[in-house]
Design a protein around this motif. Structure first.
Motif, mmCIF file in Angstrom:
data_model
loop_
_atom_site.group_PDB
_atom_site.id
_atom_site.type_symbol
_atom_site.label_atom_id
_atom_site.label_comp_id
_atom_site.label_asym_id
_atom_site.label_seq_id
_atom_site.Cartn_x
_atom_site.Cartn_y
_atom_site.Cartn_z
ATOM 1 N N TYR A 169 -11.972 -4.652 -12.218
ATOM 2 C CA TYR A 169 -10.670 -4.937 -11.626
ATOM 3 C C TYR A 169 -10.839 -5.914 -10.458
ATOM 4 O O TYR A 169 -11.683 -5.729 -9.578
ATOM 5 C CB TYR A 169 -10.010 -3.658 -11.109
ATOM 6 C CG TYR A 169 -9.620 -2.674 -12.185
ATOM 7 C CD1 TYR A 169 -9.543 -3.046 -13.525
ATOM 8 C CD2 TYR A 169 -9.325 -1.353 -11.860
ATOM 9 C CE1 TYR A 169 -9.178 -2.146 -14.501
ATOM 10 C CE2 TYR A 169 -8.954 -0.431 -12.840
ATOM 11 C CZ TYR A 169 -8.891 -0.835 -14.156
ATOM 12 O OH TYR A 169 -8.531 0.068 -15.127
ATOM 13 N N THR A 170 -9.997 -6.919 -10.432
ATOM 14 C CA THR A 170 -10.051 -7.902 -9.341
ATOM 15 C C THR A 170 -9.249 -7.446 -8.136
ATOM 16 O O THR A 170 -9.499 -7.889 -7.011
ATOM 17 C CB THR A 170 -9.509 -9.258 -9.819
ATOM 18 O OG1 THR A 170 -8.137 -9.098 -10.240
ATOM 19 C CG2 THR A 170 -10.326 -9.795 -10.994
ATOM 20 N N ASN A 229 -5.739 -12.317 -7.123
ATOM 21 C CA ASN A 229 -4.539 -11.652 -7.650
ATOM 22 C C ASN A 229 -3.927 -10.633 -6.675
ATOM 23 O O ASN A 229 -3.593 -9.506 -7.070
ATOM 24 C CB ASN A 229 -4.863 -10.952 -8.979
ATOM 25 C CG ASN A 229 -5.453 -11.891 -10.003
ATOM 26 O OD1 ASN A 229 -4.873 -12.932 -10.300
ATOM 27 N ND2 ASN A 229 -6.613 -11.540 -10.542
ATOM 28 N N GLN A 252 -3.181 -2.708 -15.446
ATOM 29 C CA GLN A 252 -3.902 -1.977 -16.485
ATOM 30 C C GLN A 252 -3.886 -0.464 -16.269
ATOM 31 O O GLN A 252 -4.062 0.298 -17.214
ATOM 32 C CB GLN A 252 -5.367 -2.438 -16.548
ATOM 33 C CG GLN A 252 -5.555 -3.905 -16.875
ATOM 34 C CD GLN A 252 -7.024 -4.278 -16.933
ATOM 35 O OE1 GLN A 252 -7.825 -3.595 -17.571
ATOM 36 N NE2 GLN A 252 -7.401 -5.361 -16.266
ATOM 37 N N ASN A 266 -7.151 -3.792 -6.508
ATOM 38 C CA ASN A 266 -6.652 -2.420 -6.525
ATOM 39 C C ASN A 266 -5.658 -2.266 -5.369
ATOM 40 O O ASN A 266 -6.042 -2.380 -4.195
ATOM 41 C CB ASN A 266 -7.797 -1.432 -6.335
ATOM 42 C CG ASN A 266 -8.859 -1.528 -7.418
ATOM 43 O OD1 ASN A 266 -8.764 -0.899 -8.462
ATOM 44 N ND2 ASN A 266 -9.897 -2.333 -7.171
ATOM 45 N N LYS A 308 -11.543 -6.490 -3.054
ATOM 46 C CA LYS A 308 -10.842 -6.049 -4.270
ATOM 47 C C LYS A 308 -9.837 -4.927 -4.000
ATOM 48 O O LYS A 308 -9.323 -4.320 -4.929
ATOM 49 C CB LYS A 308 -11.853 -5.592 -5.327
ATOM 50 C CG LYS A 308 -12.774 -6.701 -5.817
ATOM 51 C CD LYS A 308 -13.729 -6.181 -6.885
ATOM 52 C CE LYS A 308 -14.616 -7.313 -7.397
ATOM 53 N NZ LYS A 308 -15.543 -6.839 -8.458
ATOM 54 N N TYR A 367 4.307 -6.177 -12.003
ATOM 55 C CA TYR A 367 2.906 -6.584 -12.100
ATOM 56 C C TYR A 367 2.488 -6.726 -13.562
ATOM 57 O O TYR A 367 2.187 -5.740 -14.242
ATOM 58 C CB TYR A 367 2.017 -5.557 -11.387
ATOM 59 C CG TYR A 367 2.419 -5.304 -9.942
ATOM 60 C CD1 TYR A 367 2.529 -6.352 -9.038
ATOM 61 C CD2 TYR A 367 2.677 -4.004 -9.482
ATOM 62 C CE1 TYR A 367 2.893 -6.126 -7.708
ATOM 63 C CE2 TYR A 367 3.024 -3.761 -8.168
ATOM 64 C CZ TYR A 367 3.140 -4.831 -7.282
ATOM 65 O OH TYR A 367 3.501 -4.598 -5.970
ATOM 66 N N THR A 413 -13.669 0.651 -13.752
ATOM 67 C CA THR A 413 -12.828 -0.001 -12.740
ATOM 68 C C THR A 413 -13.553 -1.163 -12.079
ATOM 69 O O THR A 413 -12.957 -1.883 -11.284
ATOM 70 C CB THR A 413 -12.422 1.013 -11.652
ATOM 71 O OG1 THR A 413 -13.600 1.484 -10.986
ATOM 72 C CG2 THR A 413 -11.679 2.192 -12.263
ATOM 73 N N ARG A 462 -0.216 -7.931 -14.864
ATOM 74 C CA ARG A 462 -1.633 -7.716 -15.149
ATOM 75 C C ARG A 462 -2.024 -6.237 -15.035
ATOM 76 O O ARG A 462 -3.196 -5.880 -15.186
ATOM 77 C CB ARG A 462 -2.506 -8.529 -14.184
ATOM 78 C CG ARG A 462 -2.301 -10.022 -14.268
ATOM 79 C CD ARG A 462 -3.250 -10.786 -13.340
ATOM 80 N NE ARG A 462 -4.640 -10.633 -13.772
ATOM 81 C CZ ARG A 462 -5.515 -9.826 -13.182
ATOM 82 N NH1 ARG A 462 -5.145 -9.070 -12.155
ATOM 83 N NH2 ARG A 462 -6.750 -9.749 -13.619
ATOM 84 N N ASP A 477 -4.582 -5.355 -10.758
ATOM 85 C CA ASP A 477 -4.989 -4.698 -12.008
ATOM 86 C C ASP A 477 -4.628 -3.212 -11.988
ATOM 87 O O ASP A 477 -4.382 -2.604 -13.028
ATOM 88 C CB ASP A 477 -6.509 -4.814 -12.211
ATOM 89 C CG ASP A 477 -6.994 -6.242 -12.223
ATOM 90 O OD1 ASP A 477 -7.093 -6.825 -13.308
ATOM 91 O OD2 ASP A 477 -7.279 -6.768 -11.123
ATOM 92 N N ARG A 478 -4.633 -2.638 -10.780
ATOM 93 C CA ARG A 478 -4.392 -1.207 -10.657
ATOM 94 C C ARG A 478 -3.536 -0.915 -9.428
ATOM 95 O O ARG A 478 -3.663 -1.576 -8.398
ATOM 96 C CB ARG A 478 -5.712 -0.433 -10.541
ATOM 97 C CG ARG A 478 -5.498 1.054 -10.246
ATOM 98 C CD ARG A 478 -6.741 1.915 -10.453
ATOM 99 N NE ARG A 478 -7.809 1.633 -9.536
ATOM 100 C CZ ARG A 478 -8.817 2.481 -9.276
ATOM 101 N NH1 ARG A 478 -8.862 3.651 -9.894
ATOM 102 N NH2 ARG A 478 -9.768 2.146 -8.444
#
Length: 350
Positions: free
Chosen positions: A164-165, A224, A265, A167, A191, A261, A161, A263, A229-230
């Protein structure tokens, strides 16, 4: 005078009676032969495990040689009888039969193929990932005696993780109480971000027309912030009371997250904070416990993705003092305590 031949026998001897005055010719009968030797037994077959079979036992020997023929009988009066010749002794049988052949060794079975290890689940000790080993920090996180229990992690590779940029934590008011109560100071704040709302329940996020979809994140990510990312989805509902209804709503919310979203993941399904032993702190108020059907619904939506869908650990408070009137909201003194429980866990992620 006409001759009459009258045959008669004794054991092992044939005698011909002659009329008076004739010279007898009474030879002894042939000796009995030795008995036929028995064949050796066959070797036992090799076992399936590949061991060599034992050799067969030797056959039993033939009997001793046949006895000599009986002496010729005396001639009747009037002539001299020739003595009967001795019978030929029977041949001695072989001393022993040929041993049976050694049994051939059984074929060794081919070993089964080694299964691929499952991915490490995002779970504490005791929480097994599907097809893999238990994941998460050993023993889970703790604070002043609070503990975490494992839930099933997703199959497939969890990955790190650290890359990730952004969360995004999504939840209700009580979610924001631990998030802003010290959690964001334990994780890389640039982040991490949160969107919370009252009610902000599972069924609200399952509905694309609900007002929650117009909310902006608080303490937004540096990079972002609108396309994380999450997503860490802290699930709660007061109207979904069965596994099927809860699972259906979670799946709809997941579909909406994936649509919004691009992006994305990974999505973590996070249940609410639990009182010790998951028992109500106040009779009649279930705000400090998580019903079994909620855990079952969370486990049912786990998927290797993409995006990866995981069910997180179960997080337990050290005692009921962290809750305000039995939960789900936290007391003033309880907010930083619960914040540390989550902060210890997420700051230690790989």
């Amino acid at each position: 005078m006409k001759r009459r031949l009258i045959p008669w026998t004794t054991t092992g001897l044939l005698v011909l009676a002659c009329s008076q005055g004739e010279t007898p010719n009474n030879d002894g009968g042939a000796g009995t032969g030795g008995t036929t030797p028995m064949a050796g037994t066959s070797g036992s077959a090799g076992s399936s495990s590949g061991t060599t079979g034992k050799a067969g036992t030797g056959g039993s020997g033939g009997s001793v040689a046949g006895g000599g023929g009986s002496a010729g009988t005396a001639a009747p009066a009037g002539g001299t009888a020739n003595a009967g010749t001795g019978g030929v002794a029977g041949a001695t049988g072989p001393t022993g039969g040929t041993a049976g052949a050694t049994g051939a060794a059984g074929m060794t079975g081919n070993a089964g193929m080694t299964g691929n290890a499952g991915a490490t689940g995002n779970a504490g000790a005791g929480g097994a990932s599907s097809g893999g080993m238990a994941g998460g920090p050993t023993g889970g996180s703790s604070s002043g005696g609070a503990s975490t229990g494992g839930m099933a992690g997703a199959g497939g590779s969890m990955g790190s993780t650290k890359g990730y940029t952004c969360n995004l934590v999504i939840g209700i008011d009580s979610t924001s109480e631990w998030y802003t109560g010290g959690f964001e100071n334990q994780v890389p704040n640039d982040k991490w971000e949160i969107i919370y709302h009252h009610p902000g329940y599972v069924e609200d996020w399952a509905d694309t027309n609900d007002e929650v979809w117009g909310l902006a994140p608080t303490s937004a990510c540096t990079m972002n912030p609108t396309n994380p990312d999450r997503v860490i989805f802290n699930i709660y509902s007061e109207t979904l009371t069965t596994k099927d209804t809860m699972q259906t709503a979670i799946n709809k919310a997941i579909t909406n997250f994936k649509t919004k979203y691009s992006r994305l993941q990974r999505i973590d399904i996070l249940t609410m904070t639990r009182a010790p032993n998951n028992m109500p702190c106040v009779s009649g108020n279930n705000g400090s416990i998580v019903q079994q059907y909620v855990d079952d619904a969370a486990a049912a939506v786990v998927s290797a993705g993409p995006p990866l869908i995981t069910a997180t650990q179960k997080f337990f408070a050290k005692d009921c003092t962290v809750f305000d009137n039995g939960g789900p909201h936290f007391s003033t003194s309880g907010k930083p305590v619960v914040a540390k429980i989550y902060g210890d866990y997420y700051s230690a992620e790989p």
